[in-house]
Design an enzyme around this catalytic site. Sequence first.
Site, PDB file in Angstrom:
ATOM      1  N   TYR A 217      15.985 -45.258 -30.923  1.00 28.98           N
ATOM      2  CA  TYR A 217      15.802 -43.838 -31.247  1.00 28.98           C
ATOM      3  C   TYR A 217      14.570 -43.339 -30.530  1.00 28.98           C
ATOM      4  O   TYR A 217      13.507 -43.965 -30.611  1.00 28.98           O
ATOM      5  CB  TYR A 217      15.635 -43.634 -32.754  1.00 28.98           C
ATOM      6  CG  TYR A 217      16.593 -42.585 -33.267  1.00 28.98           C
ATOM      7  CD1 TYR A 217      16.523 -41.284 -32.781  1.00 28.98           C
ATOM      8  CD2 TYR A 217      17.592 -42.895 -34.182  1.00 28.98           C
ATOM      9  CE1 TYR A 217      17.421 -40.321 -33.203  1.00 28.98           C
ATOM     10  CE2 TYR A 217      18.490 -41.941 -34.613  1.00 28.98           C
ATOM     11  CZ  TYR A 217      18.403 -40.648 -34.117  1.00 28.98           C
ATOM     12  OH  TYR A 217      19.292 -39.708 -34.532  1.00 28.98           O
TER      13      TYR A 217
ATOM     14  N   GLU B 213      13.261 -39.594 -30.135  1.00 29.76           N
ATOM     15  CA  GLU B 213      13.098 -38.135 -30.122  1.00 29.76           C
ATOM     16  C   GLU B 213      11.784 -37.795 -29.437  1.00 29.76           C
ATOM     17  O   GLU B 213      10.779 -38.461 -29.658  1.00 29.76           O
ATOM     18  CB  GLU B 213      13.061 -37.601 -31.551  1.00 29.76           C
ATOM     19  CG  GLU B 213      14.426 -37.411 -32.169  1.00 29.76           C
ATOM     20  CD  GLU B 213      14.318 -36.784 -33.562  1.00 29.76           C
ATOM     21  OE1 GLU B 213      15.364 -36.449 -34.105  1.00 29.76           O
ATOM     22  OE2 GLU B 213      13.201 -36.656 -34.079  1.00 29.76           O
TER      23      GLU B 213
ATOM     24  N   ASP C  45      24.289 -23.557 -11.524  1.00 33.84           N
ATOM     25  CA  ASP C  45      25.000 -24.621 -12.253  1.00 33.84           C
ATOM     26  C   ASP C  45      25.687 -25.491 -11.208  1.00 33.84           C
ATOM     27  O   ASP C  45      26.829 -25.259 -10.835  1.00 33.84           O
ATOM     28  CB  ASP C  45      26.002 -24.017 -13.232  1.00 33.84           C
ATOM     29  CG  ASP C  45      26.673 -25.096 -14.083  1.00 33.84           C
ATOM     30  OD1 ASP C  45      26.345 -26.294 -13.886  1.00 33.84           O
ATOM     31  OD2 ASP C  45      27.510 -24.745 -14.930  1.00 33.84           O
TER      32      ASP C  45
ATOM     33  N   THR D   8      25.356 -32.169 -13.682  1.00 30.48           N
ATOM     34  CA  THR D   8      25.853 -33.355 -14.370  1.00 30.48           C
ATOM     35  C   THR D   8      25.431 -34.558 -13.525  1.00 30.48           C
ATOM     36  O   THR D   8      25.102 -34.419 -12.350  1.00 30.48           O
ATOM     37  CB  THR D   8      27.390 -33.372 -14.476  1.00 30.48           C
ATOM     38  OG1 THR D   8      27.933 -33.321 -13.157  1.00 30.48           O
ATOM     39  CG2 THR D   8      27.910 -32.206 -15.287  1.00 30.48           C
TER      40      THR D   8
ATOM     41  N   LYS E 252      29.581 -36.676 -11.759  1.00 25.33           N
ATOM     42  CA  LYS E 252      30.627 -36.227 -10.826  1.00 25.33           C
ATOM     43  C   LYS E 252      30.364 -36.897  -9.474  1.00 25.33           C
ATOM     44  O   LYS E 252      30.325 -38.121  -9.428  1.00 25.33           O
ATOM     45  CB  LYS E 252      30.678 -34.702 -10.813  1.00 25.33           C
ATOM     46  CG  LYS E 252      31.086 -34.167 -12.208  1.00 25.33           C
ATOM     47  CD  LYS E 252      31.211 -32.661 -12.327  1.00 25.33           C
ATOM     48  CE  LYS E 252      31.578 -32.286 -13.763  1.00 25.33           C
ATOM     49  NZ  LYS E 252      31.623 -30.818 -13.978  1.00 25.33           N
TER      50      LYS E 252
ATOM     51  N   ARG F 134      27.946 -40.530 -17.569  1.00 26.63           N
ATOM     52  CA  ARG F 134      28.306 -39.213 -18.094  1.00 26.63           C
ATOM     53  C   ARG F 134      27.064 -38.586 -18.716  1.00 26.63           C
ATOM     54  O   ARG F 134      26.484 -39.131 -19.646  1.00 26.63           O
ATOM     55  CB  ARG F 134      29.399 -39.402 -19.141  1.00 26.63           C
ATOM     56  CG  ARG F 134      30.036 -38.188 -19.712  1.00 26.63           C
ATOM     57  CD  ARG F 134      31.407 -38.537 -20.243  1.00 26.63           C
ATOM     58  NE  ARG F 134      32.251 -38.981 -19.137  1.00 26.63           N
ATOM     59  CZ  ARG F 134      32.825 -38.148 -18.261  1.00 26.63           C
ATOM     60  NH1 ARG F 134      32.709 -36.849 -18.392  1.00 26.63           N
ATOM     61  NH2 ARG F 134      33.541 -38.626 -17.260  1.00 26.63           N
TER      62      ARG F 134
HETATM   63  C1  PLP Z   1      31.511 -30.102 -15.143  1.00 27.47           C
HETATM   64  C2  PLP Z   1      30.809 -28.813 -15.291  1.00 27.47           C
HETATM   65  C3  PLP Z   1      30.093 -28.483 -16.448  1.00 27.47           C
HETATM   66  C4  PLP Z   1      30.147 -29.272 -17.733  1.00 27.47           C
HETATM   67  O1  PLP Z   1      29.862 -30.596 -17.708  1.00 27.47           O
HETATM   68  P1  PLP Z   1      30.197 -31.460 -19.031  1.00 27.47           P
HETATM   69  O2  PLP Z   1      29.419 -32.718 -18.800  1.00 27.47           O
HETATM   70  O3  PLP Z   1      31.676 -31.646 -19.063  1.00 27.47           O
HETATM   71  O4  PLP Z   1      29.716 -30.703 -20.212  1.00 27.47           O
HETATM   72  C5  PLP Z   1      29.386 -27.292 -16.466  1.00 27.47           C
HETATM   73  N1  PLP Z   1      29.389 -26.470 -15.409  1.00 27.47           N
HETATM   74  C6  PLP Z   1      30.076 -26.737 -14.283  1.00 27.47           C
HETATM   75  C7  PLP Z   1      30.023 -25.776 -13.154  1.00 27.47           C
HETATM   76  C8  PLP Z   1      30.815 -27.913 -14.193  1.00 27.47           C
HETATM   77  O5  PLP Z   1      31.504 -28.158 -13.081  1.00 27.47           O
END
Ligand code: PLP
Length: 413
Positions: A60, A62, A206, A232, A235, A241
């Site tokens: 843990y 935090e 994003d 993320t 990907k 993840r």
């Molecule tokens: C994949 C993605 C997310 C979300 O990612 P998660 O890990 O599934 O929550 C947010 N924004 C964009 C543009 C994405 O391609």
Amino acid sequence: MSVTHAPQTADVLARQDPELAEILLGELDRQSSTLQLIAAENFCSPAVLAALGSPLANKYAEGYPGARHHGGCEIVDVAERLAVDRATSLFGAEHANVQAHSGSSAVLAAYAALLRPGDTVLALGLPYGGHLTHGSPANFSGRWFDFVPYGVDAETGIIDHEQVRALALSHRPKAIVCGSIAYPRHLDYAFFREVADEVGAYLIADAAHPIGLVAGGAAPSPVPYADIVCATTHKVLRGPRGGMILCGSELAERVDRAVFPFTQGGAQMHTIAAKAVAFGEAATPAFAAYTHQVVANARVLAAGLAGEGFVVTTGGTDTHLVTADPAPLGVDGRTARGRLAAAGLVLDCCALPHADTRGLRLGTAAVTTQGMGEKEMQRIAALLAGVVRGGTDSASAREEVRDLVDGFPPYPG
Ligand SMILES: *Cc1c(COP(=O)(O)O)cnc(C)c1O
């Protein structure tokens, strides 16, 4: 029952819980025996998997390194500092938060850091490839903020930059979001920065999809332009993840507090350790070469699909991602995806700009990790077309998929 050391092998699970072990082996078999063309997926390394399956999962933690709400954090603090240092140097960012549990959590924290409920936000509309967190009514974003969507040009599929500027000038958003789940081209971050400055808005990139390409130098970086970059790690970046946020030092404290304690609790230290491993891998010349191969493969796949009669959005790709309309082959996206799934070709449907039917979204991150190259992409394009048209029956297509993937095991041995 006493657990004195970490379970090191699948044998431990097989002995203690054969029911679940069988499920894991079944999934490994599915991933190895079918073709993984989902644009958001990849195969992370055995080292990343080892960190994920480590006793750091027990801890843990935090708070942040040196300032935790729990005891015994001195070792995991080193792991998190390492992950942060590797992320900042990999992306040339002043600050990195590696605690975000997912891409969506990263976006939630970015909004929490910069916005208040009711603020106006400009983002790519969902029918054009915006993510759920970019204003979907089914998501917190659509309920708590006033999203104004921009779109893409009906003819070219390219982002309508003049519309972005016009909407920014008329709506005066507090933030502009650039980033997409399906847009296959590079974004013009300098343009978005310019418009944001014109109207006094924050710029949030994003970059969940292209951040791995950015790490390898195969795509332009949003870091010099955006106030906050959300991403993320699972990907193209090929890590565990999870999510990540990059920003300048002036926003560092706001971003960190927006993650914890505002939107999350304890950090997942095993995932953070796995992120550190992935950032280390992504800093190597081998990873840079990988990202360039990912793009080369996507270009060949896009050209192959166009040659087979698919309408490829924007006419091609700059990235790992291809979206295509199978309508000229006589089927809609949903039917196409069903036929392909039966043949062992795993991919997604996506919205198509200015079409009522769905299209197909594919990516080359996973198949490139397996070692496939341009020759295999041509084979895949032909196979896809045959299956979608209905000319190739699923049994013989499955056999061809098997033949293709058998030469490229994602986890040899
Ligand atoms: C994949 C993605 C997310 C979300 O990612 P998660 O890990 O599934 O929550 C947010 N924004 C964009 C543009 C994405 O391609």
